[in-house]
Write an enzyme that holds these catalytic residues in place. Structure first.
Site, PDB file in Angstrom:
ATOM      1  N   LYS A   1      -4.356 136.419  50.251  1.00 53.88           N
ATOM      2  CA  LYS A   1      -3.350 135.876  49.327  1.00 53.88           C
ATOM      3  C   LYS A   1      -2.227 136.879  49.110  1.00 53.88           C
ATOM      4  O   LYS A   1      -1.043 136.539  49.184  1.00 53.88           O
ATOM      5  CB  LYS A   1      -4.019 135.509  48.003  1.00 53.88           C
ATOM      6  CG  LYS A   1      -3.111 134.741  47.054  1.00 53.88           C
ATOM      7  CD  LYS A   1      -3.866 134.305  45.797  1.00 53.88           C
ATOM      8  CE  LYS A   1      -4.848 133.198  46.102  1.00 53.88           C
ATOM      9  NZ  LYS A   1      -5.631 132.780  44.933  1.00 53.88           N
TER      10      LYS A   1
ATOM     11  N   ARG B   1      -5.287 136.516  39.829  1.00 52.38           N
ATOM     12  CA  ARG B   1      -6.094 135.747  40.797  1.00 52.38           C
ATOM     13  C   ARG B   1      -6.739 136.679  41.808  1.00 52.38           C
ATOM     14  O   ARG B   1      -6.182 137.710  42.165  1.00 52.38           O
ATOM     15  CB  ARG B   1      -5.216 134.757  41.579  1.00 52.38           C
ATOM     16  CG  ARG B   1      -4.503 133.719  40.753  1.00 52.38           C
ATOM     17  CD  ARG B   1      -3.508 132.983  41.643  1.00 52.38           C
ATOM     18  NE  ARG B   1      -2.495 132.276  40.895  1.00 52.38           N
ATOM     19  CZ  ARG B   1      -2.496 130.956  40.696  1.00 52.38           C
ATOM     20  NH1 ARG B   1      -3.446 130.212  41.195  1.00 52.38           N
ATOM     21  NH2 ARG B   1      -1.537 130.377  40.006  1.00 52.38           N
TER      22      ARG B   1
ATOM     23  N   GLY C   1     -12.324 128.797  45.884  1.00 49.04           N
ATOM     24  CA  GLY C   1     -13.124 128.437  44.715  1.00 49.04           C
ATOM     25  C   GLY C   1     -14.304 129.352  44.433  1.00 49.04           C
ATOM     26  O   GLY C   1     -15.065 129.122  43.506  1.00 49.04           O
TER      27      GLY C   1
ATOM     28  N   MET D   1     -14.203 132.677  43.724  1.00 48.65           N
ATOM     29  CA  MET D   1     -13.969 133.737  42.741  1.00 48.65           C
ATOM     30  C   MET D   1     -13.024 133.211  41.652  1.00 48.65           C
ATOM     31  O   MET D   1     -12.649 132.049  41.660  1.00 48.65           O
ATOM     32  CB  MET D   1     -13.440 134.978  43.442  1.00 48.65           C
ATOM     33  CG  MET D   1     -14.514 135.642  44.284  1.00 48.65           C
ATOM     34  SD  MET D   1     -13.914 137.068  45.171  1.00 48.65           S
ATOM     35  CE  MET D   1     -12.788 136.347  46.330  1.00 48.65           C
TER      36      MET D   1
ATOM     37  N   ARG E   1      -1.832 129.796  53.049  1.00 47.33           N
ATOM     38  CA  ARG E   1      -2.923 130.360  53.869  1.00 47.33           C
ATOM     39  C   ARG E   1      -3.215 129.372  54.991  1.00 47.33           C
ATOM     40  O   ARG E   1      -2.849 128.195  54.892  1.00 47.33           O
ATOM     41  CB  ARG E   1      -4.180 130.598  53.031  1.00 47.33           C
ATOM     42  CG  ARG E   1      -4.765 129.348  52.405  1.00 47.33           C
ATOM     43  CD  ARG E   1      -5.924 129.673  51.483  1.00 47.33           C
ATOM     44  NE  ARG E   1      -6.331 128.502  50.717  1.00 47.33           N
ATOM     45  CZ  ARG E   1      -7.082 128.537  49.630  1.00 47.33           C
ATOM     46  NH1 ARG E   1      -7.484 129.697  49.155  1.00 47.33           N
ATOM     47  NH2 ARG E   1      -7.430 127.441  49.004  1.00 47.33           N
TER      48      ARG E   1
ATOM     49  N   HIS F   1     -41.298 126.779  63.055  1.00 48.60           N
ATOM     50  CA  HIS F   1     -41.527 125.761  64.097  1.00 48.60           C
ATOM     51  C   HIS F   1     -40.629 124.545  63.858  1.00 48.60           C
ATOM     52  O   HIS F   1     -39.955 124.062  64.766  1.00 48.60           O
ATOM     53  CB  HIS F   1     -43.009 125.338  64.086  1.00 48.60           C
ATOM     54  CG  HIS F   1     -43.311 124.229  65.049  1.00 48.60           C
ATOM     55  ND1 HIS F   1     -43.255 122.896  64.679  1.00 48.60           N
ATOM     56  CD2 HIS F   1     -43.611 124.247  66.367  1.00 48.60           C
ATOM     57  CE1 HIS F   1     -43.543 122.144  65.745  1.00 48.60           C
ATOM     58  NE2 HIS F   1     -43.763 122.944  66.771  1.00 48.60           N
TER      59      HIS F   1
ATOM     60  N   SER G   1     -35.707 138.270  80.124  1.00 47.50           N
ATOM     61  CA  SER G   1     -35.161 137.361  79.113  1.00 47.50           C
ATOM     62  C   SER G   1     -35.625 137.905  77.770  1.00 47.50           C
ATOM     63  O   SER G   1     -36.814 138.191  77.595  1.00 47.50           O
ATOM     64  CB  SER G   1     -35.685 135.944  79.321  1.00 47.50           C
ATOM     65  OG  SER G   1     -35.200 135.120  78.289  1.00 47.50           O
TER      66      SER G   1
ATOM     67  N   CYS H   1     -33.183 134.217  74.937  1.00 51.74           N
ATOM     68  CA  CYS H   1     -33.595 132.829  74.720  1.00 51.74           C
ATOM     69  C   CYS H   1     -34.179 132.616  73.332  1.00 51.74           C
ATOM     70  O   CYS H   1     -34.833 131.621  73.083  1.00 51.74           O
ATOM     71  CB  CYS H   1     -34.577 132.377  75.800  1.00 51.74           C
ATOM     72  SG  CYS H   1     -36.104 133.318  75.780  1.00 51.74           S
TER      73      CYS H   1
ATOM     74  N   TYR I   1     -26.473 135.655  80.532  1.00 51.99           N
ATOM     75  CA  TYR I   1     -26.363 134.348  79.871  1.00 51.99           C
ATOM     76  C   TYR I   1     -27.022 134.401  78.490  1.00 51.99           C
ATOM     77  O   TYR I   1     -27.794 135.320  78.183  1.00 51.99           O
ATOM     78  CB  TYR I   1     -27.036 133.248  80.713  1.00 51.99           C
ATOM     79  CG  TYR I   1     -28.532 133.415  80.869  1.00 51.99           C
ATOM     80  CD1 TYR I   1     -29.411 132.902  79.915  1.00 51.99           C
ATOM     81  CD2 TYR I   1     -29.077 134.100  81.954  1.00 51.99           C
ATOM     82  CE1 TYR I   1     -30.779 133.068  80.033  1.00 51.99           C
ATOM     83  CE2 TYR I   1     -30.447 134.273  82.078  1.00 51.99           C
ATOM     84  CZ  TYR I   1     -31.294 133.753  81.109  1.00 51.99           C
ATOM     85  OH  TYR I   1     -32.651 133.926  81.219  1.00 51.99           O
TER      86      TYR I   1
END
Length: 876
Positions: free
Chosen positions: A22, A92, A101, A103, A336, A454, A764, A831, A851
């Site tokens: 801000k 503010r 909203g 703070m 903003r 699970h 993995s 994984c 990956y």
């Protein structure tokens, strides 16, 4: 000497870390010559200092605030607490990441018993002056002194009843004076002292209150959800007041440069005439759409539309703006980058590229990966949700919205679903044998378990809504009911779950089907794939899951959990026969029954995936998970299997473990019973041969040995796999390549990764177990105490949701380097559930993994997160 306070004229938009979002934007708008009320910003560093000094503002920071206050008085020609022309300010919060909203804000600060008279004389409007004063007392008492907001509202309602009026605006100047008196009396009764009259004391208390609000419960929850570090702190903006409630040529509003729900390019917002900012947000009066301002104040509307356009062009993004009109003059209070729905985020990002405002890379970085969840799952109808009441809250374990009738077992779920009923499965916790019931349920609600329990893991894999760990629920399976918030819910009652927030509703709430908005989604994801350097695989155990993941862009399967295939139909019987077998021969007979099922499953998966990589993990869970524990269930199963209940009870007792997660599971099963690995290898290799022989694809199986901790262990199990596989391939008459790797999910394996890599052809990382074993706590039990750790700022986030980069991450990094030193071309992935978490994906990119693998519905999230990681930190 450190500088803790900046005038708006001293800052700019690049100083976000110091001035907060801000403050930086107010400074930037001032620099652009826009009509911004003058003020100054107390920096985020001052907030950090406040906490370091034991929640106190240091004298040198207070002196600097007073110095800038004096400059503000000079610029405005007004004096703090003056009898004829008082300076009033708003105070503010403004963190560097937008936290709408979360703070606190205080308006009209500087009014006291003397200044209010000067203000009334100056404006010629006593009602307005005393209305401003009563609002200030109310806000200051609530935000700074933490008195009940509700009691002030009751005092107002009491006066309205006495006067026989309905609306606040019907109260006159004398009524406002009476409210001031009553408010101050209430304050004195509660606090034992008069309402503070010194404006400088008011200001310092307000600044402290904003700093305090950085640590309020709602801000802490929001930060954890959005991964905003606690040590960032918030800035405080002190700004001279402008008044939207000074008459009918004044007003206040909020607007966006584009529609935040749809992304449509048109001014969108609303305003109220003769009101302050809080009135728009509070919803007490119905605001008018921004388009109506064109009729009421055409000059102001034209100026505002021009500023909105300039701001969007300047920031190159959709803006969310707050404005006030005082006596026909426009003032900008904030701008903003606007919060937006997932649908709007995609449309705005793609449109801005088409408009030439940003490039593809910037567009990819504009959409929050987690937002894509909302596009891939059902959501609640917005109007229906507004009317619904939240009756409880658990963990937001798997996103989406679910509405259905309560059932308490997997069998009941299947029966009700077969009749065409929508059901929500309510369990203390789920286990692998609930899988078929979970599959037909709209949603899953559990009393126990965390984000990687699970229920959570399986639900995410299926794309099913799940709320886990709602400890307030008391379940009575015998009576087929549960109690929550004092109300009893019986089998067949309607409930609704929001898997994105964890909210539980004790009623049916209408849902809306998922809509990825394919045009924009497709284009943005195409750009993401163009720039990412990390592969994205999926965790899938069935051809159906694999197919779903491929439609979402999965490039392979990083984890097939073979045990999940054992619970369907007759398979569970064969598994149980294998467990109770008294010798190798009996065990092999049972495994022979399982072989065709396993082989068929693998063939189905290979046909869906073609030549994409498929990593198949061998049997991992402890064997006791496949057996019942209750005496009645044991007796029934023993009769089915043709053995005595006593014999089966003995087997169940022999498999009991004090800590099964660290017990007889993973590769330990294959070391003890090599025939299990032989059967699984036979199924994998035969499936690959059969699909390859069809001529369309050449399959290359990747076999993963779970939970190895030593190179000798790896070597032993690998030899069983290789000797079995090589015999089958030789007999088949075709050439077939395959790889044998391991899952690194134990700290010892990570430490000895270089040795293990002499046998393992790929790694993995199973980061769910690696996290449990590194921290030394269970993912299912951690929810009971992690809350204390968040409150005391020991941990900032759940290590099962976001990878712990300092500890677990160090082990992963070490293992990657050690593995690649032995096999430079070794492919490595992750994984665990972290594979679909954006910050964890960024870490995987940085440490050089090949990956990430995640549940099918998180594949688009991982693709986008991987692209953002590559754009921020490209690999050489």
């Amino acid at each position: 000497m450190a500088k803790f306070v900046y005038d708006f004229s001293e800052g700019n938009g690049s100083m976000r870390e110091l001035l907060g979002g801000k403050g930086a934007n107010l400074a930037e708008m001032s620099n652009l010559g826009m009509p911004v009320p003058q003020g100054f910003t107390v920096t985020t560093e001052a907030c950090t200092q406040y906490y370091n000094d034991g929640r106190a503002i240091a004298p040198e920071i207070e002196a600097e605030i007073m110095e800038h206050l004096a400059k503000l008085e000079e610029k405005t020609g007004k004096k703090f607490g003056d009898t004829s022309n008082p300076l009033l300010v708003s105070v503010r919060s403004g963190a560097r990441a937008s936290m709408p909203g979360m703070m606190d804000t205080i308006l009209n600060l500087g009014l006291n018993d003397v200044a209010v008279e000067g203000f009334a004389a100056k404006t010629g409007n006593p009602r307005f002056a005393y209305d401003s004063y009563r609002r200030f007392i109310q806000m200051f008492s609530d935000v700074v002194m933490e008195l009940s907001k509700k009691r002030f509202e009751e005092i107002i309602d009491d006066l309205k009843d006495k006067k026989g009026v309905k609306q606040d605006v019907e109260l006159d100047a004398d009524d406002m004076k009476e409210l001031v008196v009553r408010f101050k009396e209430f304050y004195k009764n509660e606090k034992g002292e008069d309402f503070p009259q010194n404006p400088k004391v008011q200001l310092m208390e307000a600044v402290k209150a904003v700093f305090r609000s950085w640590d309020n419960p709602r801000a802490n929850v929001y930060r954890r959800m959005n991964e905003i570090p606690y040590d960032w702190g918030t800035a405080v903006n002190v700004q001279s007041m402008v008044f939207g409630n000074s008459g009918n040529s004044s007003g206040t509003g909020v607007a966006f440069t584009r529609n935040p729900a749809t992304g449509e390019k048109a001014l969108f917002g609303e305003y109220l005439i003769n009101a302050q900012g809080e009135d728009v947000v509070a919803g007490v009066r119905t605001p008018s759409p921004i388009s109506k301002l064109q009729e009421e104040m055409p000059g102001v509307y034209e100026q505002f539309a021009d500023i909105a356009n300039r701001l969007e062009q300047h920031y190159k993004d959709m803006q969310d703006m707050e404005f006030t009109i005082e006596d026909g003059k426009l003032y900008m209070l904030q701008t903003r980058n606007g919060k937006r729905t997932a649908v709007a985020a995609l449309k705005v990002a793609v449109d801005l590229v088409d408009e030439g405002m940003i490039d593809e890379k910037e567009a990819v970085c504009r959409v929050e990966p987690k937002q894509l969840d909302a596009l891939l799952h059902p959501t609640f109808d917005a109007d229906a949700l507004k009317k619904a009441t939240v009756v409880g809250k658990g963990l937001a374990a798997s996103p989406g919205a679910a509405c259905g009738r309560v059932v308490f077992s997997a069998e009941e779920a299947k029966e009700w679903a077969a009749r065409g009923e929508k059901v929500v499965l309510v369990r203390l916790e789920t286990s692998p044998e609930d899988i078929e019931g979970m599959q037909v349920s709209e949603g899953i609600l559990t009393v126990r378990g965390g984000m990687t329990s699970h229920a959570a893991v399986v639900a995410r894999g299926m794309g099913t809504c799940c709320v886990s760990g709602c400890g307030d629920i008391v379940v009575d399976y015998a009576a087929k009911q549960f109690t929550l918030a004092g109300k009893v819910y019986k089998e067949g009652d309607w409930i609704s779950l929001d898997g994105s927030t964890g909210n539980i509703y004790g009623e049916a709430v209408a849902t809306v089907p998922a809509d990825p908005g394919s045009g924009y989604f497709g284009r943005l994801m195409g750009w993401a794939d163009k720039y990412r350097q990390l592969g994205v695989y999926t965790n899938a155990d069935t051809p159906r899951d694999a197919k779903q993941a491929v439609t979402f862009g999965a490039e392979g399967i990083g984890l097939v959990r073979t045990e999940h295939m054992f619970f369907e139909g007759d398979r569970i019987k064969a598994v149980r026969e294998m467990i109770v077998a008294e010798n190798t021969e009996e065990r092999k007979k049972a495994l022979d029954k399982l072989l065709p099922y396993q082989q068929g499953d693998f063939e189905g998966i290979y046909e869906v995936m073609g030549e994409r990589p498929v990593v198949i993990r061998y049997l991992d869970p402890p064997l006791h998970e496949f057996l019942p524990t209750k005496a009645a269930d044991i007796a029934e199963l023993a009769a089915d299997m043709g053995i005595t209940a006593e014999r089966l009870t003995e087997v169940v007792a022999s498999l009991h473990e004090v800590n099964p997660m660290m017990g007889f599971r993973g590769c330990r099963l294959a070391v003890a019973y090599p025939e299990i690995a032989e059967m699984q290898t036979t199924a994998v290799i035969n499936a690959a041969i059969n699909v390859t022989k069809k001529g369309q694809y050449k399959i290359k199986p990747e076999i993963m040995i779970p939970l190895t901790t030593d190179v000798k262990e790896m070597k032993y199990v690998k030899e069983i796999v290789v000797s079995t596989a090589d015999k089958i391939i030789a007999a088949s008459g075709i050439e077939l390549e395959y790889e044998v790797g391991t899952m690194i999910e134990d700290p010892r394996a990570a430490l000895l990764a270089g040795e293990i890599a002499t046998e393992a052809e790929f790694f993995s990382f199973g980061t769910n177990d690696l996290t449990q074993l590194t921290f030394g706590f269970s993912r299912d039990d951690a929810g009971k105490f992690l809350g204390y750790y968040y409150d005391k700022k020991i941990y900032e986030s759940d290590p099962f949701a976001h990878l712990d980069q300092n500890g677990v991450g160090k082990l992963v990094d070490m293992a990657v380097k050690a593995g690649k030193a032995v096999r430079p071309d070794m492919h490595m992935g992750i994984c665990g559930e972290h594979g679909g978490d954006p910050t964890s994906v960024e870490f995987c990119h940085k440490v050089g993994l090949t990956y990430v693998s995640c549940s099918p519905f998180r594949v688009p999230i991982a693709r986008l997160a991987a692209a953002q990681a590559a754009i921020k930190n490209p690999r050489s």
